[in-house]
Design a protein around this motif. Structure first.
Motif, PDB file in Angstrom:
ATOM      1  N   LEU A  42       0.856  -1.216   0.008  1.00 31.35           N
ATOM      2  CA  LEU A  42      -0.007   0.024   0.055  1.00 31.35           C
ATOM      3  C   LEU A  42       0.811   1.341  -0.193  1.00 31.35           C
ATOM      4  O   LEU A  42       0.972   2.025   1.005  1.00 31.35           O
ATOM      5  N   PRO A  43       1.811   1.650  -1.015  1.00 33.68           N
ATOM      6  CA  PRO A  43       2.565   2.653  -1.069  1.00 33.68           C
ATOM      7  C   PRO A  43       1.908   4.034  -1.105  1.00 33.68           C
ATOM      8  O   PRO A  43       2.177   5.008  -0.089  1.00 33.68           O
ATOM      9  N   ARG A  44       0.837   4.170  -1.712  1.00 39.45           N
ATOM     10  CA  ARG A  44       0.192   5.390  -1.882  1.00 39.45           C
ATOM     11  C   ARG A  44      -0.523   5.865  -0.726  1.00 39.45           C
ATOM     12  O   ARG A  44      -0.496   6.873  -0.181  1.00 39.45           O
ATOM     13  N   SER A  45      -1.202   4.798   0.094  1.00 38.08           N
ATOM     14  CA  SER A  45      -1.918   4.684   1.312  1.00 38.08           C
ATOM     15  C   SER A  45      -0.751   5.141   2.300  1.00 38.08           C
ATOM     16  O   SER A  45      -1.004   6.166   3.251  1.00 38.08           O
ATOM     17  N   SER A  46       0.205   4.672   2.281  1.00 43.72           N
ATOM     18  CA  SER A  46       1.333   4.608   3.297  1.00 43.72           C
ATOM     19  C   SER A  46       1.891   6.215   3.310  1.00 43.72           C
ATOM     20  O   SER A  46       1.999   6.589   4.686  1.00 43.72           O
ATOM     21  N   ALA A  47       1.746   7.032   2.543  1.00 48.61           N
ATOM     22  CA  ALA A  47       2.309   8.463   2.167  1.00 48.61           C
ATOM     23  C   ALA A  47       1.366   9.235   2.895  1.00 48.61           C
ATOM     24  O   ALA A  47       1.640  10.254   3.165  1.00 48.61           O
ATOM     25  N   LEU A  48       0.399   8.628   3.129  1.00 48.04           N
ATOM     26  CA  LEU A  48      -0.834   9.629   3.832  1.00 48.04           C
ATOM     27  C   LEU A  48      -1.042   9.749   5.356  1.00 48.04           C
ATOM     28  O   LEU A  48      -1.518  10.636   5.854  1.00 48.04           O
ATOM     29  N   VAL A  49      -0.234   8.736   5.878  1.00 49.18           N
ATOM     30  CA  VAL A  49      -0.126   8.596   7.572  1.00 49.18           C
ATOM     31  C   VAL A  49       1.120   8.689   7.864  1.00 49.18           C
ATOM     32  O   VAL A  49       2.138   8.358   7.426  1.00 49.18           O
ATOM     33  N   ALA A  50       1.063   8.725   9.341  1.00 48.45           N
ATOM     34  CA  ALA A  50       2.595   8.697  10.159  1.00 48.45           C
ATOM     35  C   ALA A  50       2.965   7.208  10.117  1.00 48.45           C
ATOM     36  O   ALA A  50       4.226   7.063   9.950  1.00 48.45           O
ATOM     37  N   ARG A  51       2.219   6.128  10.187  1.00 49.16           N
ATOM     38  CA  ARG A  51       2.817   4.817  10.205  1.00 49.16           C
ATOM     39  C   ARG A  51       1.751   4.018   9.411  1.00 49.16           C
ATOM     40  O   ARG A  51       0.352   4.091   9.828  1.00 49.16           O
ATOM     41  N   LEU A  52       2.049   3.180   8.643  1.00 47.36           N
ATOM     42  CA  LEU A  52       1.255   2.107   8.192  1.00 47.36           C
ATOM     43  C   LEU A  52       1.721   0.856   8.017  1.00 47.36           C
ATOM     44  O   LEU A  52       2.882   0.566   7.390  1.00 47.36           O
ATOM     45  N   GLU A  53       1.507  -0.113   8.738  1.00 46.11           N
ATOM     46  CA  GLU A  53       1.641  -1.592   8.727  1.00 46.11           C
ATOM     47  C   GLU A  53       0.909  -2.517   7.953  1.00 46.11           C
ATOM     48  O   GLU A  53      -0.376  -2.479   8.330  1.00 46.11           O
ATOM     49  N   VAL A  54       1.463  -3.352   7.214  1.00 49.39           N
ATOM     50  CA  VAL A  54       0.290  -4.298   6.501  1.00 49.39           C
ATOM     51  C   VAL A  54       0.958  -5.751   7.071  1.00 49.39           C
ATOM     52  O   VAL A  54       2.177  -6.087   7.060  1.00 49.39           O
ATOM     53  N   VAL A  55      -0.223  -6.373   7.557  1.00 52.90           N
ATOM     54  CA  VAL A  55       0.413  -7.764   7.982  1.00 52.90           C
ATOM     55  C   VAL A  55      -0.494  -8.934   7.045  1.00 52.90           C
ATOM     56  O   VAL A  55      -1.645  -8.576   6.701  1.00 52.90           O
ATOM     57  N   PRO A  56       0.114 -10.055   6.999  1.00 48.52           N
ATOM     58  CA  PRO A  56      -0.528 -11.182   5.836  1.00 48.52           C
ATOM     59  C   PRO A  56      -1.894 -11.632   6.589  1.00 48.52           C
ATOM     60  O   PRO A  56      -2.672 -12.101   5.856  1.00 48.52           O
ATOM     61  N   GLU A  57      -1.958 -11.754   7.812  1.00 50.18           N
ATOM     62  CA  GLU A  57      -3.110 -12.103   8.396  1.00 50.18           C
ATOM     63  C   GLU A  57      -3.266 -11.646   9.915  1.00 50.18           C
ATOM     64  O   GLU A  57      -2.493 -11.243  10.513  1.00 50.18           O
ATOM     65  N   ALA A  58      -4.369 -11.271  10.286  1.00 48.52           N
ATOM     66  CA  ALA A  58      -4.684 -10.714  11.584  1.00 48.52           C
ATOM     67  C   ALA A  58      -5.820 -11.483  12.094  1.00 48.52           C
ATOM     68  O   ALA A  58      -6.741 -11.747  11.228  1.00 48.52           O
ATOM     69  N   GLY A  59      -6.110 -11.619  13.441  1.00 46.83           N
ATOM     70  CA  GLY A  59      -7.357 -12.143  14.257  1.00 46.83           C
ATOM     71  C   GLY A  59      -8.331 -10.801  14.078  1.00 46.83           C
ATOM     72  O   GLY A  59      -9.382 -10.892  13.206  1.00 46.83           O
ATOM     73  N   SER A  60      -7.791  -9.732  14.504  1.00 49.60           N
ATOM     74  CA  SER A  60      -8.825  -8.539  14.352  1.00 49.60           C
ATOM     75  C   SER A  60      -7.789  -7.459  14.593  1.00 49.60           C
ATOM     76  O   SER A  60      -6.933  -7.344  15.146  1.00 49.60           O
ATOM     77  N   THR A  61      -7.988  -6.595  13.191  1.00 56.49           N
ATOM     78  CA  THR A  61      -6.720  -5.484  13.208  1.00 56.49           C
ATOM     79  C   THR A  61      -7.075  -4.296  14.274  1.00 56.49           C
ATOM     80  O   THR A  61      -6.280  -3.864  14.941  1.00 56.49           O
ATOM     81  N   ASN A  62      -8.309  -4.285  14.633  1.00 52.46           N
ATOM     82  CA  ASN A  62      -8.885  -3.194  15.861  1.00 52.46           C
ATOM     83  C   ASN A  62      -8.093  -3.892  17.123  1.00 52.46           C
ATOM     84  O   ASN A  62      -7.464  -2.974  17.711  1.00 52.46           O
ATOM     85  N   THR A  63      -8.294  -5.046  17.568  1.00 48.18           N
ATOM     86  CA  THR A  63      -7.729  -5.550  18.758  1.00 48.18           C
ATOM     87  C   THR A  63      -6.131  -5.574  18.612  1.00 48.18           C
ATOM     88  O   THR A  63      -5.403  -5.084  19.665  1.00 48.18           O
ATOM     89  N   ASP A  64      -5.664  -5.841  17.489  1.00 49.34           N
ATOM     90  CA  ASP A  64      -4.036  -5.744  17.570  1.00 49.34           C
ATOM     91  C   ASP A  64      -3.662  -4.264  17.546  1.00 49.34           C
ATOM     92  O   ASP A  64      -2.663  -3.896  18.269  1.00 49.34           O
ATOM     93  N   LEU A  65      -4.218  -3.328  16.945  1.00 51.66           N
ATOM     94  CA  LEU A  65      -3.674  -2.107  17.192  1.00 51.66           C
ATOM     95  C   LEU A  65      -4.023  -1.537  18.590  1.00 51.66           C
ATOM     96  O   LEU A  65      -3.116  -0.443  18.690  1.00 51.66           O
ATOM     97  N   VAL A  66      -5.196  -1.676  18.925  1.00 54.77           N
ATOM     98  CA  VAL A  66      -5.285  -0.900  20.187  1.00 54.77           C
ATOM     99  C   VAL A  66      -4.244  -1.570  21.242  1.00 54.77           C
ATOM    100  O   VAL A  66      -3.619  -0.845  22.085  1.00 54.77           O
ATOM    101  N   ARG A  67      -3.895  -2.870  21.094  1.00 54.69           N
ATOM    102  CA  ARG A  67      -2.858  -3.381  22.005  1.00 54.69           C
ATOM    103  C   ARG A  67      -1.564  -2.880  21.894  1.00 54.69           C
ATOM    104  O   ARG A  67      -0.868  -2.507  22.722  1.00 54.69           O
ATOM    105  N   ALA A  68      -1.228  -2.739  20.467  1.00 55.86           N
ATOM    106  CA  ALA A  68       0.036  -2.065  20.111  1.00 55.86           C
ATOM    107  C   ALA A  68       0.121  -0.733  20.533  1.00 55.86           C
ATOM    108  O   ALA A  68       1.249  -0.119  21.010  1.00 55.86           O
ATOM    109  N   ALA A  69      -0.834   0.268  20.341  1.00 57.75           N
ATOM    110  CA  ALA A  69      -0.946   1.613  20.859  1.00 57.75           C
ATOM    111  C   ALA A  69      -0.670   1.776  22.239  1.00 57.75           C
ATOM    112  O   ALA A  69      -0.187   2.803  22.730  1.00 57.75           O
TER     113      ALA A  69
END
Length: 256
Positions: free
Chosen positions: A3-30
């Motif tokens: 997602l190169p175009r998308s990445s340029a729009l934000v401070a950080r963008l991480e793409v993972v091949p698989e996730a249970g829930s991206t919301n859960t994972d991002l809340v935990r990481a933040a």
């Protein structure tokens, strides 16, 4: 997925091949490392196995068939105005798809529909500290007819829309950051920021007869407005008058 175009729009963008829930994972990481996840940050995947929706619903899709995009925002607005971020996300996705030639509309509070069929759902969650909000969007971009979870769902590929992940995510982020940026600049005022007007303009609910299930007796009538608190306002007729619902499951009624 890249997602190169998308990445340029934000401070950080991480793409993972698989996730249970991206919301859960991002809340935990933040929460674990807030300095590593500035606002706005994004966690995305095209294979979410334990996605969560509103009202405790869960969903999953085959790998590569849907996009899960969670955005971390830390807006400086009054806490009581944070509910507008969820409405902003639904409006932003509908605007993004409309800008790409898809006749998308937003169903209150934050589903996105194409001709009455759901193509995207949104779930917003506050960080435990209250210092930010994670907004997750699940977009059916390449789901086949056989893989639709319910008959009332659809996907972009079935509707003849674009399926390029970077194009879709970038269009969504551009709209979301524009709406939420103006909202923050206006101190969380949905009227002065234009957010309420944007939500009303793309709404597929206002003007329809609806049933809102809130846990008690359903609220039935014509949806006539979204008020300054983000509530759907339902005209129940001359006897019952107007009722503003802050949450609930909305059904668009066709024959009542």
């Amino acid at each position: 997925m890249e997602l190169p175009r998308s990445s340029a729009l934000v401070a950080r963008l991480e793409v993972v091949p698989e996730a249970g829930s991206t919301n859960t994972d991002l809340v935990r990481a933040a929460v674990a490392a807030p300095e590593a996840w500035p606002s706005p940050s994004v966690l995305a995947t095209d294979h979410q196995t334990a996605g969560r929706g509103r009202l405790g619903r869960s969903w999953s899709a085959p790998a590569g068939a849907s996009l899960a995009v969670s955005v971390l925002l830390r807006p400086r607005v009054p806490v009581e105005r944070l509910a507008w971020l969820s409405l902003a996300a639904g409006a932003a996705m509908a605007q993004a798809l409309a800008g790409l030639g898809v006749a998308a509309r937003a169903k209150w509070p934050n589903d996105v529909l194409i001709d009455g069929r759901k193509v995207c759902g949104v779930l917003a969650e506050a960080l435990p500290s209250g210092a930010g909000v994670v907004i997750g969007a699940g977009l059916n971009h390449a789901l086949s007819r056989d893989d639709l979870p319910v008959p009332t769902a659809t996907s972009l590929v079935l509707e003849g829309g674009p399926t390029d992940a970077d194009l879709l995510v970038a269009a969504y982020l551009e709209r979301l950051l524009a709406l939420t940026g103006a909202f923050e600049a206006a101190g969380g005022d949905p009227e002065a920021s234009g957010l309420r007007a944007a939500v009303l303009a793309i709404s597929d609910t206002v003007g329809r007869r609806v049933r809102v299930s809130t846990g008690g007796d359903p609220v039935v009538g014509e949806a006539v407005d979204v008020d300054l608190d983000g509530r759907i306002v339902v005209d129940r007729g001359p006897v019952l008058g107007f009722t503003a619902c802050a949450s609930g499951d909305v059904e668009h009624l066709r024959y009542e």
